[in-house]
Design a protein around this motif. Structure first.
Motif, mmCIF file in Angstrom:
data_model
loop_
_atom_site.group_PDB
_atom_site.id
_atom_site.type_symbol
_atom_site.label_atom_id
_atom_site.label_comp_id
_atom_site.label_asym_id
_atom_site.label_seq_id
_atom_site.Cartn_x
_atom_site.Cartn_y
_atom_site.Cartn_z
ATOM 1 N N VAL A 93 0.841 -1.198 0.000
ATOM 2 C CA VAL A 93 0.000 0.000 0.000
ATOM 3 C C VAL A 93 0.878 1.250 0.000
ATOM 4 O O VAL A 93 0.630 2.200 -0.755
ATOM 5 C CB VAL A 93 -0.963 -0.005 1.214
ATOM 6 N N SER A 94 1.923 1.245 0.814
ATOM 7 C CA SER A 94 2.829 2.389 0.885
ATOM 8 C C SER A 94 3.520 2.626 -0.449
ATOM 9 O O SER A 94 3.638 3.767 -0.906
ATOM 10 C CB SER A 94 3.887 2.167 1.970
ATOM 11 N N GLN A 95 3.954 1.554 -1.080
ATOM 12 C CA GLN A 95 4.624 1.678 -2.366
ATOM 13 C C GLN A 95 3.673 2.257 -3.418
ATOM 14 O O GLN A 95 4.055 3.131 -4.197
ATOM 15 C CB GLN A 95 5.147 0.328 -2.827
ATOM 16 N N GLN A 96 2.429 1.808 -3.419
ATOM 17 C CA GLN A 96 1.442 2.337 -4.362
ATOM 18 C C GLN A 96 1.198 3.823 -4.118
ATOM 19 O O GLN A 96 1.117 4.607 -5.066
ATOM 20 C CB GLN A 96 0.126 1.566 -4.242
ATOM 21 N N LYS A 97 1.087 4.219 -2.861
ATOM 22 C CA LYS A 97 0.852 5.628 -2.546
ATOM 23 C C LYS A 97 2.037 6.496 -2.975
ATOM 24 O O LYS A 97 1.859 7.590 -3.496
ATOM 25 C CB LYS A 97 0.560 5.801 -1.058
ATOM 26 N N LEU A 98 3.245 5.992 -2.788
ATOM 27 C CA LEU A 98 4.431 6.725 -3.228
ATOM 28 C C LEU A 98 4.475 6.847 -4.750
ATOM 29 O O LEU A 98 4.818 7.903 -5.287
ATOM 30 C CB LEU A 98 5.700 6.047 -2.719
ATOM 31 N N GLU A 158 4.418 10.289 -6.885
ATOM 32 C CA GLU A 158 5.457 10.578 -7.876
ATOM 33 C C GLU A 158 4.842 10.897 -9.235
ATOM 34 O O GLU A 158 5.273 11.835 -9.914
ATOM 35 C CB GLU A 158 6.401 9.388 -8.007
ATOM 36 N N GLN A 159 3.817 10.147 -9.622
ATOM 37 C CA GLN A 159 3.142 10.414 -10.893
ATOM 38 C C GLN A 159 2.488 11.794 -10.882
ATOM 39 O O GLN A 159 2.551 12.527 -11.870
ATOM 40 C CB GLN A 159 2.091 9.342 -11.176
ATOM 41 N N LYS A 160 1.856 12.145 -9.767
ATOM 42 C CA LYS A 160 1.198 13.443 -9.658
ATOM 43 C C LYS A 160 2.216 14.585 -9.756
ATOM 44 O O LYS A 160 2.014 15.553 -10.487
ATOM 45 C CB LYS A 160 0.435 13.528 -8.324
ATOM 46 N N SER A 168 5.150 14.444 -11.133
ATOM 47 C CA SER A 168 5.663 14.430 -12.502
ATOM 48 C C SER A 168 4.709 15.139 -13.455
ATOM 49 O O SER A 168 5.131 15.941 -14.289
ATOM 50 C CB SER A 168 5.890 12.988 -12.951
ATOM 51 N N GLN A 169 3.422 14.868 -13.319
ATOM 52 C CA GLN A 169 2.421 15.529 -14.164
ATOM 53 C C GLN A 169 2.426 17.039 -13.941
ATOM 54 O O GLN A 169 2.368 17.812 -14.897
ATOM 55 C CB GLN A 169 1.031 14.970 -13.878
ATOM 56 N N LEU A 170 2.492 17.450 -12.683
ATOM 57 C CA LEU A 170 2.482 18.878 -12.378
ATOM 58 C C LEU A 170 3.714 19.576 -12.941
ATOM 59 O O LEU A 170 3.626 20.678 -13.484
ATOM 60 C CB LEU A 170 2.385 19.099 -10.865
ATOM 61 N N LEU A 171 4.875 18.933 -12.810
ATOM 62 C CA LEU A 171 6.098 19.516 -13.357
ATOM 63 C C LEU A 171 6.037 19.619 -14.874
ATOM 64 O O LEU A 171 6.450 20.626 -15.448
ATOM 65 C CB LEU A 171 7.319 18.694 -12.941
ATOM 66 N N GLN A 172 5.532 18.607 -15.511
ATOM 67 C CA GLN A 172 5.432 18.627 -16.969
ATOM 68 C C GLN A 172 4.465 19.698 -17.445
ATOM 69 O O GLN A 172 4.703 20.355 -18.453
ATOM 70 C CB GLN A 172 5.016 17.257 -17.493
ATOM 71 N N GLN A 173 3.380 19.891 -16.713
ATOM 72 C CA GLN A 173 2.402 20.906 -17.081
ATOM 73 C C GLN A 173 2.977 22.301 -16.935
ATOM 74 O O GLN A 173 2.720 23.182 -17.751
ATOM 75 C CB GLN A 173 1.142 20.784 -16.223
ATOM 76 N N GLN A 174 3.778 22.517 -15.909
ATOM 77 C CA GLN A 174 4.280 23.853 -15.633
ATOM 78 C C GLN A 174 5.564 24.170 -16.381
ATOM 79 O O GLN A 174 5.706 25.238 -16.958
ATOM 80 C CB GLN A 174 4.510 24.043 -14.138
ATOM 81 N N ASN A 175 6.514 23.266 -16.341
ATOM 82 C CA ASN A 175 7.836 23.594 -16.861
ATOM 83 C C ASN A 175 8.361 22.638 -17.919
ATOM 84 O O ASN A 175 9.453 22.840 -18.419
ATOM 85 C CB ASN A 175 8.868 23.609 -15.719
ATOM 86 N N GLY A 176 7.648 21.587 -18.181
ATOM 87 C CA GLY A 176 8.156 20.605 -19.109
ATOM 88 C C GLY A 176 9.315 19.807 -18.536
ATOM 89 O O GLY A 176 10.075 19.177 -19.258
ATOM 90 N N LEU A 217 11.016 14.147 -13.620
ATOM 91 C CA LEU A 217 11.660 13.706 -12.393
ATOM 92 C C LEU A 217 12.807 12.764 -12.717
ATOM 93 O O LEU A 217 12.751 12.010 -13.675
ATOM 94 C CB LEU A 217 10.661 12.952 -11.506
ATOM 95 N N THR A 218 13.847 12.813 -11.910
ATOM 96 C CA THR A 218 14.925 11.838 -12.033
ATOM 97 C C THR A 218 14.931 10.991 -10.776
ATOM 98 O O THR A 218 14.548 11.451 -9.697
ATOM 99 C CB THR A 218 16.298 12.517 -12.193
ATOM 100 N N SER A 219 15.356 9.775 -10.894
ATOM 101 C CA SER A 219 15.365 8.837 -9.790
ATOM 102 C C SER A 219 16.483 9.167 -8.810
ATOM 103 O O SER A 219 17.585 9.508 -9.218
ATOM 104 C CB SER A 219 15.550 7.427 -10.332
ATOM 105 N N PHE A 220 16.187 9.051 -7.510
ATOM 106 C CA PHE A 220 17.231 9.223 -6.500
ATOM 107 C C PHE A 220 18.310 8.167 -6.679
ATOM 108 O O PHE A 220 19.479 8.427 -6.524
ATOM 109 C CB PHE A 220 16.668 9.119 -5.089
ATOM 110 N N ALA A 221 17.906 6.958 -7.026
ATOM 111 C CA ALA A 221 18.867 5.867 -7.204
ATOM 112 C C ALA A 221 19.834 6.196 -8.334
ATOM 113 O O ALA A 221 21.028 5.951 -8.234
ATOM 114 C CB ALA A 221 18.139 4.564 -7.491
ATOM 115 N N ALA A 222 19.326 6.765 -9.401
ATOM 116 C CA ALA A 222 20.184 7.127 -10.528
ATOM 117 C C ALA A 222 21.171 8.213 -10.121
ATOM 118 O O ALA A 222 22.338 8.174 -10.478
ATOM 119 C CB ALA A 222 19.344 7.589 -11.713
ATOM 120 N N ASP A 223 20.690 9.181 -9.336
ATOM 121 C CA ASP A 223 21.581 10.248 -8.871
ATOM 122 C C ASP A 223 22.671 9.687 -7.973
ATOM 123 O O ASP A 223 23.828 10.032 -8.097
ATOM 124 C CB ASP A 223 20.797 11.323 -8.106
#
Length: 80
Positions: free
Chosen positions: A43-48, A52-54, A56-64, A67-73
């Motif tokens: 349940v926690s993983q689904q909520k996270l 993250e999707q929300k 990401s959507q907000l960032l794409q709508q505003q600035n294009g 998100l980058t993964s913490f693991a990748a960083d």
């Protein structure tokens, strides 16, 4: 269980971990608690992922932006 907030799910997970670490639960109860912990974890993983999707959507709508993964960083820093 899906009606729990992320914070509530994490708090319950922490309580279960403490109980299991103490080793005082009978086997049957320990298994039940472990099963509950697995469900809470899912349940926690689904909520996270939803959050993250929300974001990401907000960032794409505003600035294009994306998100980058913490693991990748973190992996890039380890390789240096």
């Amino acid at each position: 269980m899906s009606d729990l907030s992320l914070e509530q799910a994490i708090q319950e997970l922490e309580q279960i971990v403490v109980q299991l670490e103490q080793g005082e639960l009978p086997l049957e109860q320990a298994l039940e608690q472990f099963e509950k912990a697995v469900r809470l974890s899912r349940v926690s993983q689904q909520k996270l992922q939803q959050a993250e999707q929300k974001v990401s959507q907000l960032l794409q709508q505003q600035n294009g932006e994306e998100l980058t993964s913490f693991a990748a960083d973190g992996a890039e820093e380890d390789e240096s």
